[in-house]
Design an enzyme around this catalytic site. Sequence first.
Site, PDB file in Angstrom:
ATOM      1  N   THR A 148     -16.405  50.099  25.426  1.00 36.25           N
ATOM      2  CA  THR A 148     -15.590  50.790  24.434  1.00 36.25           C
ATOM      3  C   THR A 148     -16.332  50.767  23.093  1.00 36.25           C
ATOM      4  O   THR A 148     -17.280  50.001  22.910  1.00 36.25           O
ATOM      5  CB  THR A 148     -14.209  50.127  24.252  1.00 36.25           C
ATOM      6  OG1 THR A 148     -14.376  48.841  23.650  1.00 36.25           O
ATOM      7  CG2 THR A 148     -13.503  49.971  25.597  1.00 36.25           C
ATOM      8  N   CYS A 149     -15.880  51.570  22.160  1.00 40.45           N
ATOM      9  CA  CYS A 149     -16.535  51.621  20.856  1.00 40.45           C
ATOM     10  C   CYS A 149     -15.869  50.673  19.863  1.00 40.45           C
ATOM     11  O   CYS A 149     -16.099  50.759  18.663  1.00 40.45           O
ATOM     12  CB  CYS A 149     -16.518  53.045  20.301  1.00 40.45           C
ATOM     13  SG  CYS A 149     -14.869  53.672  19.918  1.00 40.45           S
TER      14      CYS A 149
END
Length: 666
Positions: A529-530
């Site tokens: 995920t970012c």
Amino acid sequence: MRTFTQHTTQSTDWSLQQSADLYRIPAWGKGYFGINDLGHLTVHPKQDAPPPSLPPSSISPSVAAPSSAAIDLKELIDQLRSRDIHTPILLRFTDLLRERLAEIASAFQTAITENDYQSNYCAVYPVKVNQQRHVVEEVLGFCKQHNFGIEAGSKPELLAVLALVTDNDTPIICNGFKDDAFIEAVILASKIGRNIIPVVEKLSELRLIIRCAKKHNVRPRIGVRVKLATTAASKWEDSGGMRSKFGLFISELLDAIEILRSENMLDCLQLLHSHIGSQLSDSAQIKRAVNELARVYCELHKSGASMQLLDVGGGFGVDYDGSQSTAHSSINYTPQEYANNIIFHIKEACDAAQVPHPTIISESGRAMVAYSSVLVFDILGWSGFKRFPLPEATPKNLEDLIKPVQTLYETFAEINTDNYIEYYHDAQMNRDEALSLFNLGYGSLQERGLAEKLFFGICSKVLTIVKTLPDMPEEFANLEAMLADTYFINGSVFQSLPDSWAIEQMFPIAPIHRLDQEPTCRGKLVDITCDSDGRIEKFIDATGTKDVLELHTLTDDPYYIAVFLVGAYQEILGDLHNLFGDTNAVHVSLDDNNQVSIDEVVEGDTVSEVLRYVQYEPEELRRNMRRIIEQSIKNKKLTVNEGKALRLFYEQGLAGTTYLNPDSNT
């Protein structure tokens, strides 16, 4: 194909026992997990994992004796990959779930026999722990073997349960806040013969039950939840005690008795329930709560209520870290001790009050399903400060470099066990000076890069020195964590391990293979995920927790790690951060010949499915993208073949998994 370079050599004298001890497999595995002679982690449904110190022939996965039948996790993942089922994968072991329910049932039956208890025990499975249909159906099937039941805590759960329970024997307990429609469904289910009991959480619900029962001419079995004074010191302590949001105060319980008496329905009150918290770590807390609850039960019986059932609620914990302690991620009792405490204290209270022994109910969802699920990730890559190639010799242009870099070269070359503290302090100062000179325009980018490499090289040398000391100086306590490698897992912590992120729940984590090799790296895990919170930075250790996990160097072959004991809550609490959806889930069992059987494959969410969750219509997106591509071809920004390739990528992306493909050539 991804390519990794192996930077370190493996020890040739590393043993399976060392891996078992390092990852604490016997401690948290409780016989359900072990290691075979191939260095692969194994699952043992019969809770009889042999110790790694046994000769290889005695633990061979290919010629396993019936008493120690095992499932090789690495071989299982390889089989699934050959079927185009890729990691991340949630493995659900049907046999392990069956054995766990049998273990709980056996513990209570033993306690009933030894204490001459004159009634029965019934565990109910709270659907909220894992509402996945395949899981609930499996649990229901195994519950019938032990006369266990099921619990619904919301209207959607009740609707699911009413359709899945097709007999009139399985107990159905209804907890949670209830409206008119919920209560009417319960009353009508009771009218058609279902063994269903609504538990009153607030007085207004009791009035609704009475009104609905009269409307449909039903005399229902009614339960009531009470708030106890006893509380549990745990992460979920607010779910019990006087400040809990569910249940009646004692004064309200007395009001409920009078309301039922006035309506000539006091005989309908048959169950008393309480909940002091989830994941109860200390058996002393359980004893106090059960004793208080039993005393209340006896008083209700004396008041004229037709009491038959005593629900001690949830809280039966899981020893996630294997420490058998009162830590939040552990428990200091066994299933047998848990059963003994409950049976003994209820019997003692009832005998003293000359009240018949009730049927005991527990809502032991976590203890039932946690062990049965294992989450397997592949590692996409790694990075870390120790990956920096360090200068092998002093450069000829050393005098041309800024002074802090010159000093860092000298420090790197001369640091030793006698001067490491002083030189470490010097390195910190010179690193900061090099950064300041760069920011002022007096140092080049190359010089800043050299200062960075040299500083972390010095830190690595210092770490090697201090790890040999009997007592590590406090200022170096975080050095290993600072230098740890970063291993990128193909998954989402938010989707698959939400408790790890939200409440720092500890789960056992270990590689599923190469356990016959020494893990020479120290790493942390980050997801794809970012979000910077998508990481795991605390791991179980014999002395509590540690900041790094021992892992192996990466090669061109896939490297898999697994997170264990994730069957409770993790699936249903997961969110769609970055629109990463559910992983593939595979149900696995052993057949009569101890051969692995893949019973069910539940495909994970596609990109189209998760987009629909957030109100994007894939068909509309597809049409819009086609128009964009055609316009780009018309404007000669793309060739026809390029437009075709982009459209194919888009179509396949919508239909594909939300996770990365470890076999991709990109």
